[in-house]
Design an enzyme around this catalytic site. Structure first.
Site, PDB file in Angstrom:
ATOM      1  N   CYS A   1       0.816  -1.224   0.000  1.00 48.17           N
ATOM      2  CA  CYS A   1       0.000   0.000   0.000  1.00 48.17           C
ATOM      3  C   CYS A   1       0.848   1.272   0.000  1.00 48.17           C
ATOM      4  CB  CYS A   1      -0.947   0.011   1.196  1.00 48.17           C
ATOM      5  SG  CYS A   1      -1.943  -1.470   1.294  1.00 48.17           S
TER       6      CYS A   1
ATOM      7  N   HIS B   1      -3.245   7.013   3.021  1.00 49.69           N
ATOM      8  CA  HIS B   1      -3.687   5.725   2.485  1.00 49.69           C
ATOM      9  C   HIS B   1      -5.051   5.415   3.093  1.00 49.69           C
ATOM     10  CE1 HIS B   1      -4.075   1.665   1.346  1.00 49.69           C
ATOM     11  NE2 HIS B   1      -3.741   1.156   2.506  1.00 49.69           N
TER      12      HIS B   1
ATOM     13  N   ASN C   1     -10.207  -0.151   0.585  1.00 46.26           N
ATOM     14  CA  ASN C   1      -8.746  -0.089   0.517  1.00 46.26           C
ATOM     15  C   ASN C   1      -8.299  -0.579  -0.861  1.00 46.26           C
ATOM     16  OD1 ASN C   1      -5.999  -0.563   0.737  1.00 46.26           O
ATOM     17  ND2 ASN C   1      -6.123  -1.454   2.783  1.00 46.26           N
TER      18      ASN C   1
END
Ligand code: UT7
Length: 312
Positions: free
Chosen positions: A117, A240, A270
């Protein structure tokens, strides 16, 4: 030793998310969960799902969105860095497929980066450093994922979290001091077991959560310190997008109001390496970005974490 901060100009940003949505109600039919649990524990309401699109197809759509926003001459792009953990295949790199699909037949260096990520923030630092050498004219940095291909839809601990999407930025080297960019990126390989993909995603959510809050705080502090700026000097923080509660914890413990953080995870969930550039693109959609200072901060499998300050 004193190092030079790269000077880069962010030319444009673009995004793409496939039209099919997975709602919390859809997931209630697959595992023992509820809209109420998912909403209160994560802030997520829907995620996008690629049906017949490859990661490179979505990346190309995000790149074209960035190119078209400013009518950019794509023949100037001579560097493509693609951050992903769900590339089309092991090799060639997904960046090579993107180069071909964009019809960039001139000399372009293109390769993939895997920092989960945090991949986009890593990619941006690599691109900025390479542009600073003077050898490249323009870089296309992309984060794109088809995570729904690797989600285990029998595991309620993970399947409610992840979705598909893509985001891209075009950056050029600059000679203006006000375009100095600041980066902090790090990894902790001994925590590799907290989040892995071997065929399917496996995650120790609680452990990731604990590290995420500390890592985000450290990354925000480090990059602000490097730039000699305070949170008040920053126009927007683009974190994020993993879990709204993680961002709320960071906001509370650092005393930075939630309004400073741009959130869109209720729609996308996500999207790993795609989440930050996708959100940057939405910031470009919604704001006059001239002279704005943006702070990016990410964390993820690896364990990796990082941050950047860009002056637009
Ligand atoms: O990009 C980086 C990737 N990952 C992350 O950022 C994830 C970070 N971690 C998180 O976001 C959170 O830890 C989760 C959302 C994954 C889990 O939230 P939590 O508040 O930490 O819940 P928990 O793991 O402590 O679980 C609490 C309870 C458990 O039940 P018991 O053992 O108390 O009976 C879980 O089994 O919630 C249960 N649970 C669920 N219940 C309904 C876990 N997932 C679900 C679910 N629906 N989807």
């Amino acid at each position: 030793m004193k190092f030079n901060h790269p000077m880069i100009r962010v030319i444009s940003s673009g995004k793409y998310a496939p039209p099919t949505l997975i709602t919390n109600e859809d997931l209630e039919k697959l595992v023992e969960t509820s809209d109420e649990w998912i909403t209160t524990r994560t802030g997520i309401k829907t995620r996008h799902k690629a049906t017949d699109e490859l990661t490179s197809d979505m990346a190309v759509k995000a790149a074209l969105n960035a190119i078209e926003r400013v009518n950019y001459d794509a023949s100037k792009i001579d560097l493509i860095i693609m951050a992903t953990i769900t590339g089309d295949q092991s090799t060639p790199s997904t960046a090579n497929f993107i180069q071909a699909k964009l019809g960039l037949v001139h000399e372009v260096m293109s390769f993939d980066i895997n920092a989960a990520c945090t991949g986009f923030v890593y990619g941006l630092e690599v691109a900025a450093s390479m542009l600073q050498t003077g050898r490249f004219r323009a870089a296309l940095v992309i984060g794109a994922e088809t995570l729904t291909k690797v989600v285990d839809y029998t595991d309620r601990n993970t399947c409610v979290l992840f979705g598909d999407g893509a985001g891209a930025v075009i950056i050029e080297p600059s000679t203006l001091d006000r375009h100095q960019a600041y980066f902090f990126n790090a990894a902790k390989g001994d925590l590799h077991n907290t989040l892995t993909v071997v065929n399917k995603i496996k995650m120790d959510g609680k452990k990731v959560y604990q590290f995420a809050v500390d890592a985000m705080e450290q990354a925000i502090r480090k990059v602000l310190e490097d730039a000699a700026l305070s949170p008040e000097d920053i126009d927007i923080i683009i974190p994020h997008q993993a879990n709204e509660r993680i961002i709320q914890s960071v906001s509370k413990s650092m005393g930075i109001p939630m309004e400073k953080f741009m959130l869109n995870l209720s729609e996308y969930g996500n999207t790993s390496a795609a989440s930050i550039p996708l959100t940057i693109s939405e910031y470009f959609d919604q704001n006059d970005t001239k002279n704005k200072k943006i702070l990016l901060v990410g964390f993820g499998g690896g364990f990796t974490w990082g941050s950047a300050i860009l002056q637009l």
